[in-house]
Enzyme design. Structure first.
Site, PDB file in Angstrom:
ATOM      1  N   GLU A  80       0.678  -1.251  -0.113  1.00 58.20           N
ATOM      2  CA  GLU A  80      -0.020   0.037  -0.017  1.00 58.20           C
ATOM      3  C   GLU A  80       0.771   1.267  -0.081  1.00 58.20           C
ATOM      4  O   GLU A  80       0.713   2.167  -0.761  1.00 58.20           O
ATOM      5  CB  GLU A  80      -0.897   0.074   1.259  1.00 58.20           C
ATOM      6  CG  GLU A  80      -1.943  -1.225   1.483  1.00 58.20           C
ATOM      7  CD  GLU A  80      -1.205  -2.374   2.340  1.00 58.20           C
ATOM      8  OE1 GLU A  80      -2.061  -2.942   2.992  1.00 58.20           O
ATOM      9  OE2 GLU A  80      -0.046  -2.465   2.240  1.00 58.20           O
ATOM     10  N   CYS A 106      -2.199  -2.835   7.517  1.00 57.45           N
ATOM     11  CA  CYS A 106      -1.788  -2.761   8.788  1.00 57.45           C
ATOM     12  C   CYS A 106      -2.160  -1.126   9.260  1.00 57.45           C
ATOM     13  O   CYS A 106      -2.715  -0.391   8.494  1.00 57.45           O
ATOM     14  CB  CYS A 106      -0.377  -2.631   8.843  1.00 57.45           C
ATOM     15  SG  CYS A 106       0.791  -1.377   8.237  1.00 57.45           S
ATOM     16  N   CYS A 109      -0.432   1.770   7.460  1.00 56.25           N
ATOM     17  CA  CYS A 109      -0.993   1.706   5.946  1.00 56.25           C
ATOM     18  C   CYS A 109      -2.331   2.462   5.853  1.00 56.25           C
ATOM     19  O   CYS A 109      -2.795   3.442   5.338  1.00 56.25           O
ATOM     20  CB  CYS A 109      -0.893   0.489   5.292  1.00 56.25           C
ATOM     21  SG  CYS A 109       0.728  -0.198   4.833  1.00 56.25           S
TER      22      CYS A 109
END
Length: 152
Positions: A80, A106, A109
């Protein structure tokens, strides 16, 4: 033969993008899409010009870092992050885009996606980071796990 839906099509492409990953633990691919147009792609791995982990070894493995924890203890960037960086380098506006990704983002991100103006996230495998999904929800970003994908 039935044509795939746009979501199916984009999720298939995330798998192809993930095949470029240099990560030894988890291969992740991401697309930023707006209006059925792919704006940017990213896969996880070390920054350009840096020795790959297949040469140096996986820092996270060496330190016994569990998945979903201590993201700073890694030589690589997430898919990402690389997609956002690719868009920025090429001057592509991703405000209002949808992120398609092989894995749930996560927390790091998710915060980047929120501030980049991404409006929705479609992901395959789950990721052991519930705070990331809570933050997306609080920011009003729609997210969904793609049907039929495994939860990890």
């Amino acid at each position: 033969m039935q044509r795939p839906t746009w979501d199916e099509y984009f999720m298939q492409i995330t798998q192809l993008v993930a095949s470029r990953s240099t990560c030894l633990r988890r291969q992740v691919g991401a697309l930023l899409v707006k209006g059925k147009n792919i704006l940017a792609t990213g896969y996880n791995g070390v920054p350009s010009g840096i020795t790959h982990c297949d040469v140096t070894g996986c820092l996270r493995e060496q330190l016994n870092v569990p998945s979903g924890e201590r993201h700073e203890l890694c030589r690589g960037l997430h898919a990402e992050q690389n997609a956002i960086i690719q868009a920025a380098r090429h001057g592509v506006n991703i405000d209002g885009a949808t992120l398609y990704c092989t894995d749930s983002p996560c927390i790091i991100c998710s915060k980047m996606l929120i501030n980049a103006g991404v409006q929705s996230v479609v992901f395959g495998r789950g990721y052991p980071d519930q705070l990331s999904l809570q933050m997306l929800e609080e920011a009003g970003i729609d997210y969904q796990q793609f049907p039929g994908e495994e939860v990890q």
